[in-house]
Structure formats: structure tokens, C-alpha cells
Design a protein around this motif. Structure first.
Motif, PDB file in Angstrom:
ATOM      1  N   ALA A  26      -5.883 -47.730  95.740  1.00  0.00           N
ATOM      2  CA  ALA A  26      -4.435 -47.876  95.669  1.00  0.00           C
ATOM      3  C   ALA A  26      -3.911 -47.543  94.276  1.00  0.00           C
ATOM      4  N   CYS A  27      -4.620 -47.987  93.234  1.00  0.00           N
ATOM      5  CA  CYS A  27      -4.199 -47.708  91.864  1.00  0.00           C
ATOM      6  C   CYS A  27      -4.271 -46.213  91.561  1.00  0.00           C
ATOM      7  N   TRP A  28      -5.288 -45.556  92.050  1.00  0.00           N
ATOM      8  CA  TRP A  28      -5.408 -44.111  91.832  1.00  0.00           C
ATOM      9  C   TRP A  28      -4.193 -43.392  92.431  1.00  0.00           C
ATOM     10  N   TRP A  29      -3.863 -43.740  93.659  1.00  0.00           N
ATOM     11  CA  TRP A  29      -2.733 -43.093  94.324  1.00  0.00           C
ATOM     12  C   TRP A  29      -1.412 -43.395  93.633  1.00  0.00           C
ATOM     13  N   ALA A  30      -1.256 -44.615  93.086  1.00  0.00           N
ATOM     14  CA  ALA A  30       0.018 -45.021  92.488  1.00  0.00           C
ATOM     15  C   ALA A  30       0.153 -44.567  91.043  1.00  0.00           C
ATOM     16  N   PHE A  31      -0.928 -44.628  90.265  1.00  0.00           N
ATOM     17  CA  PHE A  31      -0.834 -44.379  88.830  1.00  0.00           C
ATOM     18  C   PHE A  31      -0.955 -42.902  88.460  1.00  0.00           C
ATOM     19  N   ASP A  32      -1.566 -42.088  89.304  1.00  0.00           N
ATOM     20  CA  ASP A  32      -1.756 -40.675  88.955  1.00  0.00           C
ATOM     21  C   ASP A  32      -0.430 -39.965  88.667  1.00  0.00           C
ATOM     22  N   PRO A  33       0.575 -40.014  89.568  1.00  0.00           N
ATOM     23  CA  PRO A  33       1.842 -39.339  89.254  1.00  0.00           C
ATOM     24  C   PRO A  33       2.570 -39.942  88.066  1.00  0.00           C
ATOM     25  N   VAL A  34       2.415 -41.247  87.846  1.00  0.00           N
ATOM     26  CA  VAL A  34       3.094 -41.886  86.713  1.00  0.00           C
ATOM     27  C   VAL A  34       2.520 -41.398  85.390  1.00  0.00           C
ATOM     28  N   LEU A  35       1.203 -41.289  85.298  1.00  0.00           N
ATOM     29  CA  LEU A  35       0.568 -40.820  84.067  1.00  0.00           C
ATOM     30  C   LEU A  35       0.946 -39.373  83.766  1.00  0.00           C
ATOM     31  N   VAL A  36       0.972 -38.528  84.804  1.00  0.00           N
ATOM     32  CA  VAL A  36       1.350 -37.128  84.598  1.00  0.00           C
ATOM     33  C   VAL A  36       2.812 -37.026  84.170  1.00  0.00           C
ATOM     34  N   SER A  37       3.692 -37.771  84.832  1.00  0.00           N
ATOM     35  CA  SER A  37       5.119 -37.730  84.497  1.00  0.00           C
ATOM     36  C   SER A  37       5.374 -38.233  83.086  1.00  0.00           C
ATOM     37  N   CYS A  38       4.707 -39.316  82.706  1.00  0.00           N
ATOM     38  CA  CYS A  38       4.890 -39.858  81.351  1.00  0.00           C
ATOM     39  C   CYS A  38       4.397 -38.878  80.295  1.00  0.00           C
ATOM     40  N   THR A  39       3.306 -38.161  80.596  1.00  0.00           N
ATOM     41  CA  THR A  39       2.804 -37.164  79.650  1.00  0.00           C
ATOM     42  C   THR A  39       3.827 -36.069  79.412  1.00  0.00           C
ATOM     43  N   VAL A  40       4.412 -35.556  80.496  1.00  0.00           N
ATOM     44  CA  VAL A  40       5.367 -34.450  80.369  1.00  0.00           C
ATOM     45  C   VAL A  40       6.641 -34.898  79.664  1.00  0.00           C
ATOM     46  N   THR A  41       7.181 -36.049  80.059  1.00  0.00           N
ATOM     47  CA  THR A  41       8.454 -36.496  79.496  1.00  0.00           C
ATOM     48  C   THR A  41       8.334 -36.932  78.048  1.00  0.00           C
ATOM     49  N   HIS A  42       7.116 -37.182  77.560  1.00  0.00           N
ATOM     50  CA  HIS A  42       6.929 -37.594  76.173  1.00  0.00           C
ATOM     51  C   HIS A  42       6.374 -36.474  75.295  1.00  0.00           C
ATOM     52  N   LEU A  43       6.330 -35.264  75.817  1.00  0.00           N
ATOM     53  CA  LEU A  43       5.965 -34.131  74.975  1.00  0.00           C
ATOM     54  C   LEU A  43       7.066 -33.903  73.937  1.00  0.00           C
ATOM     55  N   PRO A  44       6.725 -33.409  72.759  1.00  0.00           N
ATOM     56  CA  PRO A  44       7.773 -33.164  71.742  1.00  0.00           C
ATOM     57  C   PRO A  44       8.779 -32.135  72.222  1.00  0.00           C
ATOM     58  N   MET A  45      10.059 -32.414  72.000  1.00  0.00           N
ATOM     59  CA  MET A  45      11.119 -31.511  72.413  1.00  0.00           C
ATOM     60  C   MET A  45      11.218 -30.304  71.490  1.00  0.00           C
ATOM     61  N   GLY A  46      10.793 -30.454  70.248  1.00  0.00           N
ATOM     62  CA  GLY A  46      10.938 -29.380  69.273  1.00  0.00           C
ATOM     63  C   GLY A  46      12.189 -29.527  68.435  1.00  0.00           C
ATOM     64  N   GLY A 292      14.429 -36.937  88.499  1.00  0.00           N
ATOM     65  CA  GLY A 292      14.678 -38.311  88.077  1.00  0.00           C
ATOM     66  C   GLY A 292      14.409 -39.300  89.190  1.00  0.00           C
ATOM     67  N   ARG A 293      14.859 -38.988  90.387  1.00  0.00           N
ATOM     68  CA  ARG A 293      14.621 -39.882  91.525  1.00  0.00           C
ATOM     69  C   ARG A 293      13.139 -39.997  91.832  1.00  0.00           C
ATOM     70  N   GLN A 294      12.420 -38.881  91.732  1.00  0.00           N
ATOM     71  CA  GLN A 294      10.986 -38.909  91.997  1.00  0.00           C
ATOM     72  C   GLN A 294      10.248 -39.748  90.965  1.00  0.00           C
ATOM     73  N   MET A 295      10.636 -39.619  89.684  1.00  0.00           N
ATOM     74  CA  MET A 295       9.997 -40.399  88.637  1.00  0.00           C
ATOM     75  C   MET A 295      10.254 -41.884  88.827  1.00  0.00           C
ATOM     76  N   ARG A 296      11.484 -42.247  89.171  1.00  0.00           N
ATOM     77  CA  ARG A 296      11.792 -43.660  89.410  1.00  0.00           C
ATOM     78  C   ARG A 296      11.007 -44.200  90.605  1.00  0.00           C
ATOM     79  N   ARG A 297      10.876 -43.392  91.651  1.00  0.00           N
ATOM     80  CA  ARG A 297      10.110 -43.832  92.818  1.00  0.00           C
ATOM     81  C   ARG A 297       8.641 -44.063  92.448  1.00  0.00           C
ATOM     82  N   ASN A 298       8.078 -43.158  91.665  1.00  0.00           N
ATOM     83  CA  ASN A 298       6.686 -43.318  91.245  1.00  0.00           C
ATOM     84  C   ASN A 298       6.499 -44.562  90.378  1.00  0.00           C
ATOM     85  N   LEU A 299       7.458 -44.811  89.505  1.00  0.00           N
ATOM     86  CA  LEU A 299       7.364 -45.994  88.652  1.00  0.00           C
ATOM     87  C   LEU A 299       7.471 -47.275  89.471  1.00  0.00           C
TER      88      LEU A 299
END
Length: 433
Positions: A26-46, A292-299
Motif C-alpha cells: 500500500a505504501c509503495w502505491w501511495a508514496f511513489d507518485p508523491v516522491l516523484v511529484s515532490c522531486t519535480v516541484t522542488h527542482l530549482p526554477m533558475g 495541481g488536482r492530481q498532486m493534491r489527490r496523491n498527497l
């Protein structure tokens, strides 16, 4: 091995292990998209999105009057630009040609080619001597063309500046200044009568002027494939992008200076109708888009499983540990110390968790190889490679996070009742419950 046989020899241990295996899946299914989304959204903007402010310019003249009075509106917009630059909190400002980066304006999407390789990239236009790169803080990595000269002496629709990742994706190096690159983009092609026309793919050759550091368009973008094209000519109601001092909050500036801007930044036909920071624009974009809706759903899903993990596993572990209260009393009666018994509980919990999580990850691996891992942020640029783009690295990273989360939960759920048992007297510990 002997200790593992002893642990799994208990019926309660087997049931606990099965529960931990299900929790792992269950954790694998729930946390995988959250970790990927957090990685992308916290990349440096430049660039510093909190310090960038867009002054939206408007005109009281109708569109046909603006065209008839060709030089009136552009000259008054230059006056507004001068006033913005004279503000105490503003470091530098420039007139954005149609599309300012970071404010969710739709740019031109084009294909670029180099010896058979192609790359889909975003084109952002800039006017000569506009100081766009100084405002955004984009540094040139071409030694012969410093940042201050990037927009100077450019050729109309010929001079192009590439981002680092775009240069690497097409050429494999950033030393590309002076080369020629071919691009194809949708452009309006007029018919002979000058009134009708159509949109076609137009192929052009561009002269690469320089390469700058990477910049992202939006918080959920990860491609870094951006080209900056020099264009000039009259354009109306051009927004002004300003960079504030480092000690000035963008939110404070927008709220505190709104009335002053609406009162003072006015000419005969032009005025500033609104102000907004890049961060505010990005937050609004995330709210209204499907991403945004997808990220909130994953969280929310991850939070739901985290809460259930904590309560479910805690309850099972407390019962599992308390059932061994009499065993702890007997061991203490034969001379075992409190610390040795406590360490024994912790060690068994660690072994049980490790074996269960490994089994759960192996089971999920069978599903992952058939269905794939979460890839909601794919990249079109081969030069942009993140940890989740590689299947092996992706699987190991998420497995490690899942293991650490479950292990911490199990150790805390074991340590609390185990310490209470170890602190009780021998007679209380061996008393029938």
C-alpha cells in the motif's frame, strides 16, 4: 538464521509479518507518485520567483487607434518602464515581449534539429537591449558573450540563445556559440490578398548567440528545453517584469505599493492595471490545472495511508509486545538486564520489518515490471535525466523510503510498550494477564 526461525515460529509474528507486507504494498502505491511529484516541484526554477513582479500594462486607446498612432503607445510604455526602474525596491526591469517566463503565458512550441536529432522546446522572445536576462538572473556560460551583452546587437528572428540542457540535448556540449541550428514552428502565413491566411510549419535557420543556465517555465515542468529568440518591432500593452531587491518581499510589495502604482504609473493613454509576483502566478496555475488536482489527490492518498499505517501497526505491535510480558519477566528472573531485554525487542522488530518489507517489495516488483512505475513527469529532453527516469534507481529509491517509514513506525510502536515492560518489577512481569 536461528533468530529468524525463533521469531517466525510464533503465530503472532507470522500475522504481523503478513500485515507489514500488505502495508508495504500500500505504501509503495501511495508514496511513489508523491516522491516523484515532490522531486519535480522542488527542482530549482533558475530564478527567484518571489522577487519577480509583473506590471500588467493596459491602454485607454482602442486597438485600431493604437495601430493608427503607431508610436504613441510604445513611447508611453517606455515612460512607464522608466518609472518602474526608478522605484526604490526595484533593481532592474524590462518590457516582456508577449510572454514573460514564470507567469503561465502560453509560449511558442517549436522543433529544433541538429544532424538528425530533434528536440521539442519552448521559444521565448526578447527585444534587443531589453535586459531580460539581467532581470531573471540568467547567467551566460558563453565566455565571449557576458550576461550584460546577451540582448545587445541581435539579429531579428535570427539570433537565438539556448538553455544549457537544450544545448546538451542537441549537441552534447554547451560550446555551441556561432553554430547554426534549424527550427520549425507554427507561423501565420498570409495569402496574396493580405487578409486571409493559414498556420503552417515554417522552417528557419538560427544563429546561436550564446548559452545560458537552465530555467524552468512552471513548477511542474522538468524539461529545461528553452530557446530565447530575438525579435523587435512595435507591440502593444507589453507587460513590465521587474526584479526586487533581495530584502524586499514580493507579496509585501504588491500589497503595499498597489495604490501608489495605480496612482503614479499612469501616462496619457497607458496605465498599470495589476501587479502579481511570479510565485503568486505559479500557485494560481497549480490550483486551476489538472496537475495541481492530481498532486493534491496523491498527497491525500499518501496522508491517508500514513495515518492508517501509524494507527494500525501501532495497535498490532502494542498487543504483540504485551503478549511477551511474561517472557520478559522470566528472563529478568534468570539475570537478564532491562537493557538487554529492550534491545532484544528492538532487534526482533527490526528483523521482522526488514524481512517483511523485502518480501513486499519483491511482490511489488512483479507488478512494476508489468505495469511500470509512476512517470507523470516525462521528459522530452534526453539531457535532463532524474533519478526516477531509470527503473532500477527509481525502484531502489522508493523502496528505501518505504522501508525507512515502516521501520521508524515499527520501532516506535515496539519501543513504547517494550520500555514499560522492562521498567516493571519481575513479579508484575511474570504475573498472568
Amino acid at each position: 538464521m536461528k533468530q529468524l526461525k525463533e521469531i517466525f515460529g510464533r503465530k503472532t509474528s507470522v500475522w504481523l509479518a503478513l500485515e507489514l507486507i500488505l502495508v508495504t504494498l500500500a505504501c509503495w502505491w501511495a508514496f511513489d507518485p508523491v516522491l516523484v511529484s515532490c522531486t519535480v516541484t522542488h527542482l530549482p526554477m533558475g530564478y527567484d520567483a518571489d522577487r519577480l513582479v509583473r506590471f500588467q500594462v493596459a491602454s485607454t486607446m482602442q486597438q485600431n487607434w493604437q495601430i493608427a498612432e503607431l508610436g504613441t503607445v510604445p513611447s508611453e510604455e517606455k515612460m512607464l518602464l522608466k518609472k518602474v526602474r526608478e522605484m526604490d525596491e526595484v533593481v532592474e526591469a524590462y518590457p516582456a515581449r508577449s510572454v514573460p517566463i514564470g507567469f503561465h503565458s502560453v509560449s511558442v512550441n517549436s522543433y529544433f534539429f541538429n544532424e538528425g536529432d530533434s528536440l521539442l522546446a519552448w521559444i521565448y522572445r526578447f527585444m534587443p537591449d531589453s535586459k531580460m536576462f539581467e532581470v531573471y538572473g540568467l547567467q551566460s556560460i558563453t565566455p565571449d558573450v557576458p550576461t550584460a551583452l546577451l540582448t545587445h546587437d541581435c539579429e531579428y528572428q535570427r539570433s537565438i540563445i539556448l538553455s544549457r540542457s537544450m544545448a546538451m540535448g542537441l549537441f552534447g556540449t554547451t560550446d555551441v556559440a556561432g553554430r547554426t541550428i534549424f527550427g520549425a514552428r507554427h507561423e501565420w502565413v498570409s495569402d496574396d490578398d493580405g487578409y486571409n491566411g493559414r498556420t503552417e510549419w515554417v522552417r528557419r535557420a538560427y544563429h546561436i548567440r550564446a548559452v545560458v543556465e537552465d530555467v524552468r517555465i512552471e513548477p511542474y515542468d522538468r524539461d529545461y528545453a528553452i530557446a530565447f529568440l530575438c525579435e523587435s518591432g512595435p507591440e502593444y500593452n507589453v507587460p513590465i517584469i521587474a526584479r526586487l531587491r533581495d530584502d524586499v518581499s514580493g507579496d509585501w510589495f504588491v500589497e503595499a505599493r498597489r495604490q501608489e502604482v495605480q496612482r503614479d504609473l499612469v501616462t496619457e493613454h497607458c496605465y498599470v492595471r495589476d501587479m502579481q509576483t511570479a510565485r503568486q502566478s505559479q500557485k494560481r496555475t497549480i490550483e486551476v490545472t489538472g496537475v495541481g488536482r492530481q498532486m493534491r489527490r496523491n498527497l491525500l492518498i499518501a496522508a491517508f495511508f500514513a495515518v492508517n499505517l501509524a494507527f494500525g501497526v501501532f495497535g498490532t505491535l502494542i498487543m504483540y509486545t504485551r503478549q511477551r510480558r511474561e517472557e520478559a519477566g522470566v528472563r529478568r528472573a534468570f539475570g537478564a538486564t532491562r537493557w538487554s531485554i529492550f534491545r532484544g525487542f528492538i532487534r526482533e522488530a527490526w528483523l521482522l520489518t526488514t524481512v517483511s518489507v523485502v518480501v513486499g517489495c519483491i511482490i511489488y516488483f512483479q507488478f512494476a515490471t508489468a505495469r511500470g512505475l509512476y512517470d507523470g513527469f516525462t521528459s522530452r529532453n534526453p539531457a535532463v535525466h532524474l533519478w526516477f527516469d531509470d527503473f532500477g534507481t527509481h525502484f531502489l529509491m522508493v523502496s528505501a523510503v518505504v522501508y525507512l517509514i515502516i521501520l521508524c513506525t515499527v520501532l516506535i510502536g515496539t519501543a513504547i510498550p517494550a520500555w514499560r515492560i522492562c521498567r516493571s518489577t519481575i513479579t508484575e512481569a511474570i504475573k498472568e494477564e
